[in-house]
Write a protein that holds these residues in place. Structure first.
Motif, PDB file in Angstrom:
ATOM      1  N   ALA A   1       0.800  -1.229   0.000  1.00 33.52           N
ATOM      2  CA  ALA A   1       0.000   0.000   0.000  1.00 33.52           C
ATOM      3  C   ALA A   1       0.830   1.275   0.000  1.00 33.52           C
ATOM      4  O   ALA A   1       0.387   2.298  -0.520  1.00 33.52           O
ATOM      5  CB  ALA A   1      -0.930   0.000   1.220  1.00 33.52           C
ATOM      6  N   THR A   2       2.024   1.253   0.556  1.00 33.15           N
ATOM      7  CA  THR A   2       2.787   2.509   0.639  1.00 33.15           C
ATOM      8  C   THR A   2       4.001   2.512  -0.290  1.00 33.15           C
ATOM      9  O   THR A   2       4.898   3.353  -0.136  1.00 33.15           O
ATOM     10  CB  THR A   2       3.222   2.776   2.105  1.00 33.15           C
ATOM     11  N   CYS A   3       4.035   1.597  -1.266  1.00 31.69           N
ATOM     12  CA  CYS A   3       5.102   1.617  -2.282  1.00 31.69           C
ATOM     13  C   CYS A   3       5.055   2.913  -3.089  1.00 31.69           C
ATOM     14  O   CYS A   3       3.967   3.430  -3.382  1.00 31.69           O
ATOM     15  CB  CYS A   3       4.918   0.462  -3.283  1.00 31.69           C
ATOM     16  N   ILE A   4       6.237   3.387  -3.459  1.00 28.54           N
ATOM     17  CA  ILE A   4       6.323   4.482  -4.428  1.00 28.54           C
ATOM     18  C   ILE A   4       7.292   4.026  -5.514  1.00 28.54           C
ATOM     19  O   ILE A   4       8.452   3.718  -5.225  1.00 28.54           O
ATOM     20  CB  ILE A   4       6.808   5.788  -3.773  1.00 28.54           C
ATOM     21  N   ILE A   5       6.806   3.971  -6.737  1.00 31.76           N
ATOM     22  CA  ILE A   5       7.548   3.391  -7.847  1.00 31.76           C
ATOM     23  C   ILE A   5       7.711   4.450  -8.932  1.00 31.76           C
ATOM     24  O   ILE A   5       6.732   5.122  -9.292  1.00 31.76           O
ATOM     25  CB  ILE A   5       6.791   2.155  -8.406  1.00 31.76           C
ATOM     26  N   GLY A   6       8.931   4.584  -9.465  1.00 36.83           N
ATOM     27  CA  GLY A   6       9.217   5.597 -10.478  1.00 36.83           C
ATOM     28  C   GLY A   6       8.736   5.231 -11.865  1.00 36.83           C
ATOM     29  O   GLY A   6       7.866   4.367 -12.026  1.00 36.83           O
ATOM     30  N   HIS A   7       9.321   5.856 -12.877  1.00 35.36           N
ATOM     31  CA  HIS A   7       8.938   5.607 -14.269  1.00 35.36           C
ATOM     32  C   HIS A   7       9.799   4.504 -14.874  1.00 35.36           C
ATOM     33  O   HIS A   7      10.920   4.265 -14.439  1.00 35.36           O
ATOM     34  CB  HIS A   7       9.103   6.888 -15.085  1.00 35.36           C
ATOM     35  N   HIS A   8       9.290   3.881 -15.918  1.00 37.96           N
ATOM     36  CA  HIS A   8      10.045   2.865 -16.680  1.00 37.96           C
ATOM     37  C   HIS A   8      10.525   1.723 -15.793  1.00 37.96           C
ATOM     38  O   HIS A   8      11.634   1.219 -15.973  1.00 37.96           O
ATOM     39  CB  HIS A   8      11.259   3.505 -17.384  1.00 37.96           C
ATOM     40  N   VAL A   9       9.714   1.297 -14.867  1.00 40.19           N
ATOM     41  CA  VAL A   9      10.073   0.174 -13.999  1.00 40.19           C
ATOM     42  C   VAL A   9       9.444  -1.109 -14.563  1.00 40.19           C
ATOM     43  O   VAL A   9       8.342  -1.082 -15.110  1.00 40.19           O
ATOM     44  CB  VAL A   9       9.591   0.430 -12.550  1.00 40.19           C
ATOM     45  N   LYS A  10      10.197  -2.211 -14.448  1.00 42.54           N
ATOM     46  CA  LYS A  10       9.684  -3.497 -14.930  1.00 42.54           C
ATOM     47  C   LYS A  10       9.833  -4.567 -13.842  1.00 42.54           C
ATOM     48  O   LYS A  10      10.919  -4.747 -13.289  1.00 42.54           O
ATOM     49  CB  LYS A  10      10.452  -3.937 -16.175  1.00 42.54           C
ATOM     50  N   LEU A  11       8.741  -5.275 -13.569  1.00 43.97           N
ATOM     51  CA  LEU A  11       8.772  -6.385 -12.609  1.00 43.97           C
ATOM     52  C   LEU A  11       8.478  -7.680 -13.356  1.00 43.97           C
ATOM     53  O   LEU A  11       7.764  -7.689 -14.353  1.00 43.97           O
ATOM     54  CB  LEU A  11       7.707  -6.197 -11.521  1.00 43.97           C
ATOM     55  N   TYR A  12       9.002  -8.774 -12.821  1.00 48.64           N
ATOM     56  CA  TYR A  12       8.648 -10.101 -13.337  1.00 48.64           C
ATOM     57  C   TYR A  12       7.759 -10.824 -12.316  1.00 48.64           C
ATOM     58  O   TYR A  12       7.588 -10.378 -11.179  1.00 48.64           O
ATOM     59  CB  TYR A  12       9.913 -10.916 -13.622  1.00 48.64           C
ATOM     60  N   GLN A  13       7.297 -11.981 -12.738  1.00 52.67           N
ATOM     61  CA  GLN A  13       6.365 -12.764 -11.918  1.00 52.67           C
ATOM     62  C   GLN A  13       6.944 -13.051 -10.526  1.00 52.67           C
ATOM     63  O   GLN A  13       8.156 -13.216 -10.370  1.00 52.67           O
ATOM     64  CB  GLN A  13       6.013 -14.090 -12.611  1.00 52.67           C
ATOM     65  N   GLY A  14       6.082 -13.102  -9.548  1.00 54.87           N
ATOM     66  CA  GLY A  14       6.481 -13.530  -8.213  1.00 54.87           C
ATOM     67  C   GLY A  14       7.247 -12.510  -7.394  1.00 54.87           C
ATOM     68  O   GLY A  14       7.694 -12.817  -6.292  1.00 54.87           O
ATOM     69  N   VAL A  15       7.369 -11.282  -7.892  1.00 51.10           N
ATOM     70  CA  VAL A  15       8.092 -10.256  -7.133  1.00 51.10           C
ATOM     71  C   VAL A  15       7.222  -9.725  -5.996  1.00 51.10           C
ATOM     72  O   VAL A  15       6.059  -9.400  -6.200  1.00 51.10           O
ATOM     73  CB  VAL A  15       8.516  -9.097  -8.063  1.00 51.10           C
ATOM     74  N   THR A  16       7.793  -9.655  -4.810  1.00 51.48           N
ATOM     75  CA  THR A  16       7.103  -9.043  -3.681  1.00 51.48           C
ATOM     76  C   THR A  16       7.771  -7.719  -3.322  1.00 51.48           C
ATOM     77  O   THR A  16       8.976  -7.665  -3.095  1.00 51.48           O
ATOM     78  CB  THR A  16       7.169  -9.965  -2.452  1.00 51.48           C
ATOM     79  N   LEU A  17       6.957  -6.651  -3.281  1.00 48.38           N
ATOM     80  CA  LEU A  17       7.406  -5.382  -2.704  1.00 48.38           C
ATOM     81  C   LEU A  17       6.594  -5.215  -1.427  1.00 48.38           C
ATOM     82  O   LEU A  17       5.501  -4.647  -1.437  1.00 48.38           O
ATOM     83  CB  LEU A  17       7.172  -4.234  -3.680  1.00 48.38           C
ATOM     84  N   GLY A  18       7.115  -5.787  -0.313  1.00 51.10           N
ATOM     85  CA  GLY A  18       6.308  -5.914   0.898  1.00 51.10           C
ATOM     86  C   GLY A  18       6.843  -5.173   2.112  1.00 51.10           C
ATOM     87  O   GLY A  18       7.828  -4.441   2.032  1.00 51.10           O
ATOM     88  N   ALA A  19       6.152  -5.387   3.228  1.00 54.10           N
ATOM     89  CA  ALA A  19       6.567  -4.800   4.501  1.00 54.10           C
ATOM     90  C   ALA A  19       7.392  -5.836   5.268  1.00 54.10           C
ATOM     91  O   ALA A  19       7.136  -7.036   5.184  1.00 54.10           O
ATOM     92  CB  ALA A  19       5.348  -4.400   5.307  1.00 54.10           C
ATOM     93  N   LYS A  20       8.397  -5.349   5.997  1.00 46.69           N
ATOM     94  CA  LYS A  20       9.227  -6.296   6.737  1.00 46.69           C
ATOM     95  C   LYS A  20       8.599  -6.620   8.087  1.00 46.69           C
ATOM     96  O   LYS A  20       8.450  -7.761   8.493  1.00 46.69           O
ATOM     97  CB  LYS A  20      10.617  -5.690   6.935  1.00 46.69           C
ATOM     98  N   SER A  21       8.278  -5.588   8.806  1.00 47.76           N
ATOM     99  CA  SER A  21       7.563  -5.765  10.063  1.00 47.76           C
ATOM    100  C   SER A  21       6.890  -4.441  10.313  1.00 47.76           C
ATOM    101  O   SER A  21       7.137  -3.468   9.613  1.00 47.76           O
ATOM    102  CB  SER A  21       8.527  -6.097  11.192  1.00 47.76           C
ATOM    103  N   PHE A  22       6.038  -4.382  11.297  1.00 48.25           N
ATOM    104  CA  PHE A  22       5.354  -3.112  11.498  1.00 48.25           C
ATOM    105  C   PHE A  22       5.191  -2.873  12.987  1.00 48.25           C
ATOM    106  O   PHE A  22       4.965  -3.803  13.773  1.00 48.25           O
ATOM    107  CB  PHE A  22       4.007  -3.089  10.780  1.00 48.25           C
ATOM    108  N   PRO A  23       5.294  -1.633  13.387  1.00 49.72           N
ATOM    109  CA  PRO A  23       5.214  -1.305  14.814  1.00 49.72           C
ATOM    110  C   PRO A  23       3.805  -1.571  15.350  1.00 49.72           C
ATOM    111  O   PRO A  23       2.818  -1.387  14.642  1.00 49.72           O
ATOM    112  CB  PRO A  23       5.536   0.179  14.867  1.00 49.72           C
ATOM    113  N   LEU A  24       3.713  -2.014  16.567  1.00 48.52           N
ATOM    114  CA  LEU A  24       2.429  -2.267  17.215  1.00 48.52           C
ATOM    115  C   LEU A  24       2.078  -1.125  18.144  1.00 48.52           C
ATOM    116  O   LEU A  24       2.953  -0.466  18.715  1.00 48.52           O
ATOM    117  CB  LEU A  24       2.508  -3.578  18.013  1.00 48.52           C
ATOM    118  N   ASP A  25       0.776  -0.906  18.327  1.00 53.75           N
ATOM    119  CA  ASP A  25       0.383   0.106  19.311  1.00 53.75           C
ATOM    120  C   ASP A  25       0.358  -0.515  20.709  1.00 53.75           C
ATOM    121  O   ASP A  25       0.754  -1.671  20.899  1.00 53.75           O
ATOM    122  CB  ASP A  25      -0.978   0.718  18.936  1.00 53.75           C
TER     123      ASP A  25
END
Lengths: 296, 296, 296, 296, 296, 296
Positions: E215-239
């Motif tokens: 949800a919070t990815c920011i991707i520039g111009h002329h970017v190419k991804l292939y199958q199975g690529v994850t642009l994910g979160a590593k961990s997230f702070p808890l309240d």
């Protein structure tokens, strides 16, 4: 000279322009405001199906139903009937006000919901009356094998389920929708009953194709009509512009236990007394005493 | 002796063989060439719907439409109408040539497209005439509340939208399709108008079930019919083989401002003069002077 | 006082309770046992379509068919027809037994399959008779261009494909289903033929709206009816409870080569001799000698 | 400032104008000529269903089928397959020629029919190969209960029925259509096989989601892949304009009896010798000798 | 002990009662107010189809379209898109407010119409960006034959037409609906792009199954991804309650001209510099300098 | 040499004959006995929809529902679910017995009804477990706005509604049907869970595409998987014929509170202790102690 693709395209475009000229559409164009519901034939057909399923459970509707589950089915059907009726009544309130007479009526979703609920509240009484119609059809036809056959097949029952519901909507002053409902039954059965007609219990129509019952007819109990019977208007007074005056009583009054045989025509505000029998192909424009047999 | 599964399967297979014996099918089998379009009832029903949507925008068709968007809707509808009409006219050209008389006609997609475009070019004029029919229905029925009700509900308007389009196709010598179109209207409304009939403006039919208007009728302006009226042929000359001779004028001529009440029957090439009134259930096989009232 | 959402919900719930009270439903409620098939209008319409496709290949059905593939098509259609007919006949066996007379009949899938196979075995003969009906319609109408038009458009052919199949089911004592089939044709064409009627070859009906042919009619070969003709019952004897006695012969007998013109009404167990001609709008309740012309 | 109805209508109309400006559509607008068939996803899905029904009778298709009727079903299905394939191949011939490279190809219904017939003639052979795929899936999965489960459920069989048909079309140089077919299988199963790949018998894929098999892959017999396996290109040479050169062999070659475990990635024109085993999550860009086990 | 029909009925009724106990439904029950529109998967699928037809005329949509008629088609499609979007946005406004957090938001048809119009006003810009995506897919794949193939078949284009529209709705703070739209594309293509992601022009994804873009990815111009690529979160702070804190930037930033090969995983708020190349199956949780090649 | 119409017809007919040769169909042909129900994808999709509507009222299903009417809706849905499940379980009992192993099982409508009722009796418990899954998904994803979004959109919930129902059917030894149900969810979501897996409460899967959970997996409570995770078999023992031995435990055991990040692969009957965390792209074939973090 053969047509080329270009000349065909030119014809189509020119015709689109002509047909889109709203200046020349007169009363033939109905503009919609955003969000207004539209009267919808498929929705009104679903409404007819729901009324039949609710009034005659197990005979109409697509689902199996038994005494353990009939409550669930009727609950779901009544809820859907309420939702659909509300949109269609609202559409009638919007749509009916548009046309030649320039009248306007404030469309109102809440008013439509009220009217839908009032109609639904009448359904138990409508079922009571339909039960008398089924009995009359069964007893009156030597070819009927059982109630199931009468309820499943007989055009009279199809037409009367529509009419008796449409008549309640007409009594509630819902515009347009009652008329579309009875025209759907007319198309399905060939029986044309105006939703304004008043018809007593134990009413039946044999075969039915071509029957016409006008808007101001008043019909008693235990009346039977055959195919092709017209209960129509003879003529109607015109106003100062030569147009017919609306809403004047102009169709026959039939007492109780009247029978009218096939293709008989009764015209005008005449009284057919209780127990009278009108023969096939008779043409009648005057009152008939109770108990009389009128033959050709 | 009870049937076994095997004996049932044997019956089914033997019957399939008997039913598939093309030698014994006579004229009841229609062979298709690959790629020939088929006349299609669902497509023809969509064509009727498109004609109604284009001619009476906002009353028919599933979409909302207003003066800002009516041009778009008519543009899309006319394009689709052209595409569908072309396939059906082509199907008529192929299909109509098959049958008892052995005639053949070169099927031709391009000719079909030309004819479709010519039909579409007639639609503005058809709308002009339909406007007069709507006016006549509204003015002639005290029960009609407004134009909207007449256009949405009245069987006469449903039958006339079909007839007036089918008649244009008939004038263009398109085979089969005009007849299927009017039969669809016949099934929907009980009004049977042959596409060959010639009918003037301001025409209306009240209720309509059972009305029959024959192929060679010629009807003037401002004519009104009631349900069950037949404008038919009395008898027809036979050729040397005892078969009826095709295409001979054999149905009534009605002048302007004629009214024919319910279930009247007028047979043969008789003339009913302008302003004549024919009463209900009258049976008539001779000419009637203008302005005459004929009662039973 | 305006309705609130709560009061509307209250009305709906109270009405659901009233409508679900099985004590008050009398004969209007049909309970289903689990697993019983239901008579289904869409399935019966598919059955009609399959019969037409099998009997008149290439004219009905959605598929192209030619002499190389007609065997495949008929094979698939007959198999599906067998499957669907079996469920509907089984439904008729279950359903028909429910109702006012309290009769019960053991439902039986195997018996239904037997009856379905017996019906299918009759189809080649039915096709033979229909071929004579098509010929009669073509020869009898100067407006008919070819067999294709007659088979595709004529209401008589639509009604007779239904009737002749329904009559075979009636002969096999299948309850309910034959009657629903002929009522579907009645709704489609305005022609109401009871499946019990016995009708000879080369039968045709012109236009057809409003025609009624009663359950005990016996009609010869080469007979032609016009629109609005009634072959009905005059009156029927009542049993000790005042109910009509079922299954008594009460409709007309027509010889060969009889013609009955539009809107004529023939009532009761009268004999119309071969070659007789009954004029339009005639009302007839007595025997007619062979060859006689009866005019109004 | 709140939006008014007028400002909303103004926005909509301005946007329609902008979106309709064909000057600014570049390659994103596909113009149709009248009468050209359109590639149609629903039709292509029906084609897939027909292929499955013909190749695996009784497992796919909506109809019951047994040894007495299988000939009828396949006859009807092959006829319909031929008709639909012809339109879609014709659409591919028209459509494929439109686009960035400006190529034009003469659309040709007859050529499309030829190609459709050639495809159909290959189906018996395709069935033979699919039979080996089913056997491989059944033998290779301890969870498989029987052939019926494999044929009904396994994504590999769904993907391979599409691929093996699409590959035949690709071999026949049909443009566009083979690619749409394999993309439909990709969407259904997550298995993306380019129709250009060459794949031997007894091929299977377990689970399958994420599998990618590139256009120039050549795969031997008895090969098994698991989910997430990529057989892709490593990099590709560019032409003088910096664009990739089309049609260069760039994907792996796999020998017979190769197994590739889940999520392994094999890139470039490398050879994986017969009997090699590539472990899960392995990343491989070089040749592998026959019989080698490559682990992470 | 075998079950009897009665015991089965008893089980069913007891289960219905248990399942209907609203006290025990917790957050799993969504109550509707009368008249509230419902989010509808079929309607949202029609919305996706309309967006594709409007953005890529002639490639999507069921109608033929050419330069003479494209204006009509887009006019009708935009009108219908506006109507449907308004109901779905209104449903989102009602529906999104219901749930665990107890928030309420005033549903508002007028606000929904405004938002729908604002979305439509963005479509020309969306088309401009999609044109760059099509170009990138075509240039980046040696197997692509022409723009037509890319637009018709490539999962990336299907996913991006959904995403780019859903992102605009997300920017307008429409609840729920953007997420359903991208999940429909996820189901269709296996590509899961959160509507909150920001993605530049000339973006493409090859094959695509298994791609995840947070949800919070920011991707520039002329970017190419292939199958199975994850642009994910590593961990997230808890309240303080141990629940994840919402709306914190936690996904990768990608510069321009980045390529990420198949099955690579990039987790957390890391920066991948412009021109970087991330190899297949790489696992990456730290920043990467511009122009770097990261291999396994 | 160009193909002629005749040569095309010849090809088609010869191919039909080849394809219809039942001798050469091996296991690829499934014969149906008359009256046997068929497993039907559309019916199984309706079953999935009914389960979702019953388990998550107001989120799935087409109808509005509120606390006054939820009892009616669930009553009708449970009745229909029972009817449809009975036919599909019966089809599974017939169909599953056909195939390579030659097993036969007596099909039995009554047994199918019993099993359907037993499944339905489990639904309240299934709902209880699903509620924990929804809670886990909501708490585990910072992007989730509320329960409504999770229930409406998240692939995990779609897959788990199918799996948890299919697992109950699997426990009841229903053949084939459980597997088709989970494959439908696999196609919809890319998540492939074998119905035999045992999965505890509070289970969730993020994104999910490519997840595979094998038939003999046992998973504890509060477990979370990410996309692309495989819980598979490493290898399996062969019987004396070289075929895999069925039904041997061969998939991982996961304790409580285990997290497995994206694209990790865990193979074989290994134990992952409670609280363990397996990193993205990890490849693991050995036991892991409770609380351990395994990184690549």
């Amino acid at each position: 000279m053969p047509y080329t693709d270009d000349s065909i395209n030119h014809i189509l475009q020119r015709t689109v322009d002509e047909l889109s000229d709203t200046q020349r559409m007169a009363g033939l164009f109905h503009q919609h405001h955003d969000g207004d519901p539209l009267p919808s034939i498929p929705v009104l057909q679903e409404i007819i199906g729901l009324c039949r399923a609710v009034l005659l459970p197990g005979y109409y509707g697509q689902d199996r139903v038994n005494s353990a589950t009939v409550h669930f089915h009727i609950g779901v059907e009544v809820e859907r009937l309420f939702t659909l009726l509300t949109t269609q009544i609202e559409a009638g309130l919007c749509f009916g006000s548009d046309g030649a007479d320039g009248a306007t009526e404030q469309p109102c979703r809440h008013k439509a919901a009220e009217l839908a609920a009032q109609l639904i509240a009448k359904l138990p009484e409508v079922r009571g009356t339909l039960a008398t119609d089924v009995e009359a059809a069964y007893l009156g036809d030597p070819a009927a094998q059982n109630y199931g056959e009468v309820i499943s097949c007989y055009p009279a029952i199809k037409a009367l389920t529509c009419f008796r519901v449409a008549h309640e909507l007409y009594q509630l002053d819902v515009p347009l929708i009652p008329r579309i409902l009875t025209e759907l039954a007319h198309s399905e059965t060939g029986i044309d009953i105006h939703p304004g007609a008043q018809i007593g219990s134990h009413f039946t129509i044999d075969h039915g194709t071509g029957v016409v019952i006008g808007a101001t007819c008043i019909i008693g109990h235990h009346v039977k009509l055959y195919q092709g019977v017209t209960l129509g208007a003879k003529s109607f007074p015109l106003d100062e512009n030569g147009n017919p005056i609306k809403n004047i009583p102009r169709h026959p009054l039939l007492g109780d236990h009247v029978i009218v045989y096939s293709n008989a025509t009764i015209l005008g505000r005449v009284s057919i007394g209780s127990g009278a029998v009108i023969g096939a192909n008779v043409w009648l424009t005057h009152d008939v005493e109770p108990g009389t047999v009128v033959q050709r």
